[in-house]
Design a protein around this motif. Structure first.
Motif, PDB file in Angstrom:
ATOM      1  N   PHE A   1       0.802  -1.223   0.000  1.00 35.55           N
ATOM      2  CA  PHE A   1       0.000   0.000   0.000  1.00 35.55           C
ATOM      3  C   PHE A   1       0.840   1.280   0.000  1.00 35.55           C
ATOM      4  CE2 PHE A   1      -2.526  -3.276   2.196  1.00 35.55           C
ATOM      5  CZ  PHE A   1      -3.512  -3.448   1.239  1.00 35.55           C
ATOM      6  N   GLU A   2       2.139   1.147  -0.242  1.00 32.12           N
ATOM      7  CA  GLU A   2       3.017   2.318  -0.268  1.00 32.12           C
ATOM      8  C   GLU A   2       2.562   3.317  -1.319  1.00 32.12           C
ATOM      9  OE1 GLU A   2       5.968   5.070  -1.295  1.00 32.12           O
ATOM     10  OE2 GLU A   2       5.288   3.523  -2.681  1.00 32.12           O
ATOM     11  N   VAL A   3       2.019   2.834  -2.409  1.00 33.76           N
ATOM     12  CA  VAL A   3       1.597   3.703  -3.508  1.00 33.76           C
ATOM     13  C   VAL A   3       0.583   4.754  -3.035  1.00 33.76           C
ATOM     14  CG1 VAL A   3      -0.249   2.197  -4.311  1.00 33.76           C
ATOM     15  CG2 VAL A   3       0.855   3.731  -5.915  1.00 33.76           C
ATOM     16  N   PHE A   4      -0.162   4.463  -1.996  1.00 30.83           N
ATOM     17  CA  PHE A   4      -1.161   5.400  -1.491  1.00 30.83           C
ATOM     18  C   PHE A   4      -0.613   6.335  -0.417  1.00 30.83           C
ATOM     19  CE2 PHE A   4      -3.494   1.521  -2.768  1.00 30.83           C
ATOM     20  CZ  PHE A   4      -4.168   2.068  -3.853  1.00 30.83           C
ATOM     21  N   SER A   5       0.618   6.119   0.011  1.00 33.90           N
ATOM     22  CA  SER A   5       1.161   6.890   1.130  1.00 33.90           C
ATOM     23  C   SER A   5       1.365   8.359   0.813  1.00 33.90           C
ATOM     24  CB  SER A   5       2.484   6.270   1.604  1.00 33.90           C
ATOM     25  OG  SER A   5       3.469   6.370   0.592  1.00 33.90           O
ATOM     26  N   PHE A   6       1.518   8.730  -0.455  1.00 35.10           N
ATOM     27  CA  PHE A   6       1.734  10.138  -0.787  1.00 35.10           C
ATOM     28  C   PHE A   6       0.440  10.922  -0.870  1.00 35.10           C
ATOM     29  CE2 PHE A   6       1.081   8.268  -4.937  1.00 35.10           C
ATOM     30  CZ  PHE A   6       0.381   9.230  -5.619  1.00 35.10           C
ATOM     31  N   LEU A   7      -0.682  10.259  -0.731  1.00 39.39           N
ATOM     32  CA  LEU A   7      -1.964  10.942  -0.835  1.00 39.39           C
ATOM     33  C   LEU A   7      -2.345  11.696   0.434  1.00 39.39           C
ATOM     34  CD1 LEU A   7      -4.011   8.266  -2.792  1.00 39.39           C
ATOM     35  CD2 LEU A   7      -2.979  10.359  -3.680  1.00 39.39           C
ATOM     36  N   GLY A   8      -1.583  11.534   1.492  1.00 42.21           N
ATOM     37  CA  GLY A   8      -1.870  12.241   2.735  1.00 42.21           C
ATOM     38  C   GLY A   8      -1.545  13.714   2.631  1.00 42.21           C
ATOM     39  N   SER A   9      -1.697  14.415   3.718  1.00 41.26           N
ATOM     40  CA  SER A   9      -1.486  15.858   3.711  1.00 41.26           C
ATOM     41  C   SER A   9      -0.015  16.234   3.536  1.00 41.26           C
ATOM     42  CB  SER A   9      -2.030  16.460   5.014  1.00 41.26           C
ATOM     43  OG  SER A   9      -1.349  15.894   6.120  1.00 41.26           O
ATOM     44  N   ALA A  10       0.886  15.334   3.880  1.00 34.53           N
ATOM     45  CA  ALA A  10       2.307  15.661   3.786  1.00 34.53           C
ATOM     46  C   ALA A  10       2.779  15.766   2.336  1.00 34.53           C
ATOM     47  CB  ALA A  10       3.138  14.606   4.520  1.00 34.53           C
ATOM     48  N   GLY A  11       2.133  15.049   1.419  1.00 33.60           N
ATOM     49  CA  GLY A  11       2.504  15.116   0.021  1.00 33.60           C
ATOM     50  C   GLY A  11       3.765  14.342  -0.333  1.00 33.60           C
ATOM     51  N   ARG A  12       4.299  13.598   0.611  1.00 36.29           N
ATOM     52  CA  ARG A  12       5.482  12.770   0.358  1.00 36.29           C
ATOM     53  C   ARG A  12       5.131  11.331   0.668  1.00 36.29           C
ATOM     54  NH1 ARG A  12      10.340  14.309   3.622  1.00 36.29           N
ATOM     55  NH2 ARG A  12      11.438  12.961   2.180  1.00 36.29           N
ATOM     56  N   GLY A  13       5.550  10.442  -0.219  1.00 36.13           N
ATOM     57  CA  GLY A  13       5.310   9.026  -0.006  1.00 36.13           C
ATOM     58  C   GLY A  13       6.344   8.434   0.919  1.00 36.13           C
ATOM     59  N   TRP A  14       6.085   7.217   1.350  1.00 40.78           N
ATOM     60  CA  TRP A  14       7.048   6.541   2.220  1.00 40.78           C
ATOM     61  C   TRP A  14       8.381   6.367   1.513  1.00 40.78           C
ATOM     62  CZ3 TRP A  14       2.952   2.320   3.577  1.00 40.78           C
ATOM     63  CH2 TRP A  14       2.048   2.846   4.490  1.00 40.78           C
ATOM     64  N   HIS A  15       8.330   6.104   0.194  1.00 40.42           N
ATOM     65  CA  HIS A  15       9.595   5.936  -0.513  1.00 40.42           C
ATOM     66  C   HIS A  15      10.383   7.248  -0.565  1.00 40.42           C
ATOM     67  CE1 HIS A  15       6.838   6.995  -3.855  1.00 40.42           C
ATOM     68  NE2 HIS A  15       7.897   7.501  -4.454  1.00 40.42           N
ATOM     69  N   ASP A  16       9.704   8.382  -0.383  1.00 42.98           N
ATOM     70  CA  ASP A  16      10.385   9.673  -0.279  1.00 42.98           C
ATOM     71  C   ASP A  16      10.966   9.859   1.131  1.00 42.98           C
ATOM     72  OD1 ASP A  16       9.612  10.540  -2.885  1.00 42.98           O
ATOM     73  OD2 ASP A  16       7.672  11.162  -2.095  1.00 42.98           O
ATOM     74  N   SER A  17      10.123   9.698   2.129  1.00 39.89           N
ATOM     75  CA  SER A  17      10.564   9.975   3.496  1.00 39.89           C
ATOM     76  C   SER A  17      11.608   8.979   3.995  1.00 39.89           C
ATOM     77  CB  SER A  17       9.369  10.033   4.452  1.00 39.89           C
ATOM     78  OG  SER A  17       8.632   8.838   4.398  1.00 39.89           O
ATOM     79  N   LEU A  18      11.472   7.702   3.620  1.00 40.97           N
ATOM     80  CA  LEU A  18      12.455   6.708   4.062  1.00 40.97           C
ATOM     81  C   LEU A  18      13.824   6.909   3.413  1.00 40.97           C
ATOM     82  CD1 LEU A  18      10.205   3.514   4.091  1.00 40.97           C
ATOM     83  CD2 LEU A  18      11.120   4.726   6.077  1.00 40.97           C
ATOM     84  N   SER A  19      13.840   7.492   2.231  1.00 44.77           N
ATOM     85  CA  SER A  19      15.108   7.700   1.525  1.00 44.77           C
ATOM     86  C   SER A  19      15.581   9.156   1.599  1.00 44.77           C
ATOM     87  CB  SER A  19      14.947   7.305   0.050  1.00 44.77           C
ATOM     88  OG  SER A  19      13.981   8.123  -0.580  1.00 44.77           O
ATOM     89  N   ASP A  20      14.856   9.991   2.339  1.00 44.20           N
ATOM     90  CA  ASP A  20      15.178  11.426   2.447  1.00 44.20           C
ATOM     91  C   ASP A  20      15.289  12.082   1.079  1.00 44.20           C
ATOM     92  OD1 ASP A  20      15.243  11.466   5.280  1.00 44.20           O
ATOM     93  OD2 ASP A  20      17.273  10.643   5.253  1.00 44.20           O
ATOM     94  N   THR A  21      14.306  11.794   0.216  1.00 52.82           N
ATOM     95  CA  THR A  21      14.268  12.391  -1.110  1.00 52.82           C
ATOM     96  C   THR A  21      12.956  13.130  -1.307  1.00 52.82           C
ATOM     97  OG1 THR A  21      13.382  10.355  -2.100  1.00 52.82           O
ATOM     98  CG2 THR A  21      15.790  10.647  -2.148  1.00 52.82           C
ATOM     99  N   TYR A  22      12.925  13.937  -2.347  1.00 48.59           N
ATOM    100  CA  TYR A  22      11.755  14.750  -2.652  1.00 48.59           C
ATOM    101  C   TYR A  22      11.527  14.709  -4.163  1.00 48.59           C
ATOM    102  CZ  TYR A  22      12.883  16.648   1.933  1.00 48.59           C
ATOM    103  OH  TYR A  22      13.170  16.777   3.262  1.00 48.59           O
ATOM    104  N   VAL A  23      10.267  14.767  -4.574  1.00 47.48           N
ATOM    105  CA  VAL A  23       9.942  14.910  -5.990  1.00 47.48           C
ATOM    106  C   VAL A  23       9.424  16.333  -6.155  1.00 47.48           C
ATOM    107  CG1 VAL A  23       8.500  14.124  -7.905  1.00 47.48           C
ATOM    108  CG2 VAL A  23       9.450  12.466  -6.294  1.00 47.48           C
ATOM    109  N   VAL A  24      10.128  17.093  -6.993  1.00 44.06           N
ATOM    110  CA  VAL A  24       9.824  18.513  -7.147  1.00 44.06           C
ATOM    111  C   VAL A  24       9.688  18.870  -8.622  1.00 44.06           C
ATOM    112  CG1 VAL A  24      11.025  19.151  -5.012  1.00 44.06           C
ATOM    113  CG2 VAL A  24      12.272  19.168  -7.179  1.00 44.06           C
ATOM    114  N   ASP A  25       9.107  20.034  -8.872  1.00 44.95           N
ATOM    115  CA  ASP A  25       9.017  20.584 -10.217  1.00 44.95           C
ATOM    116  C   ASP A  25      10.427  21.003 -10.648  1.00 44.95           C
ATOM    117  OD1 ASP A  25       8.724  23.318 -11.872  1.00 44.95           O
ATOM    118  OD2 ASP A  25       7.049  21.968 -12.332  1.00 44.95           O
TER     119      ASP A  25
END
Length: 169
Positions: free
Chosen positions: A121-145
């Protein structure tokens, strides 16, 4: 010389809509990659009369298919995000993966990012208010424009030059 380091601003984060589009497009690209690889393996197996490989490919179980998908998915993300900082979907949506300083993450972060996608269910983790998925927060990365990041970093670098004397050498 001012040795300030750029720190990413949360306003640059890609929208949830772009994140969802990235996911959908990347899944499509991974399936296309699997089809292309299967085609070439089938040709290769036919040329060298490897009937066992052809038999396995045509009679693959669901579990084997899922394992193949996961392996190709990990390789896909490791290659695209590890080398270019962006997957094919991110090229289309004009987004990029960066660390907190706005630069391409290292191999270890990309590996964590890729493996984190296997969490159920990781694919749904970015839908929260934080806007970052678990794969972002666990790896200390960000997807930006990508364009907004380039503009922001340019302004940051120009701001650092304020008050610095020019030297004519």
């Amino acid at each position: 010389m001012n040795n300030c380091t750029y720190t990413l601003d949360d306003k640059l984060l890609a929208s949830n809509g772009k994140r969802l589009l990235n996911y959908i497009l990347d899944v499509i690209f991974i399936f296309l990659l699997i089809i292309i690889l299967a085609f070439f393996f089938a040709i290769f197996a036919s040329l060298f009369d490897w009937s066992e490989l052809l038999f396995w490919m045509t009679n693959m179980s669901d579990l084997e298919g899922e394992v193949v998908f996961v392996m190709i998915m990990i390789v896909y993300y490791m290659v695209t995000e590890g080398i270019f900082g962006r997957s094919l979907a991110k090229v289309i949506t004009r987004t990029i993966v960066v660390d907190e300083n706005g630069v391409k993450p290292g191999f270890a972060a990309v590996l964590k990012r890729s493996l984190s996608r296997l969490i159920p269910f990781e694919v749904f983790s970015f839908l929260g208010s934080a806007g970052r998925g678990w794969h972002d927060s666990l790896s200390d990365t960000y997807v930006v424009d990508k364009k907004a990041l380039a503009e922001e970093k340019k302004m940051f670098d120009e701001f650092k030059l304020i008050g610095v004397e020019e030297t004519n050498e």
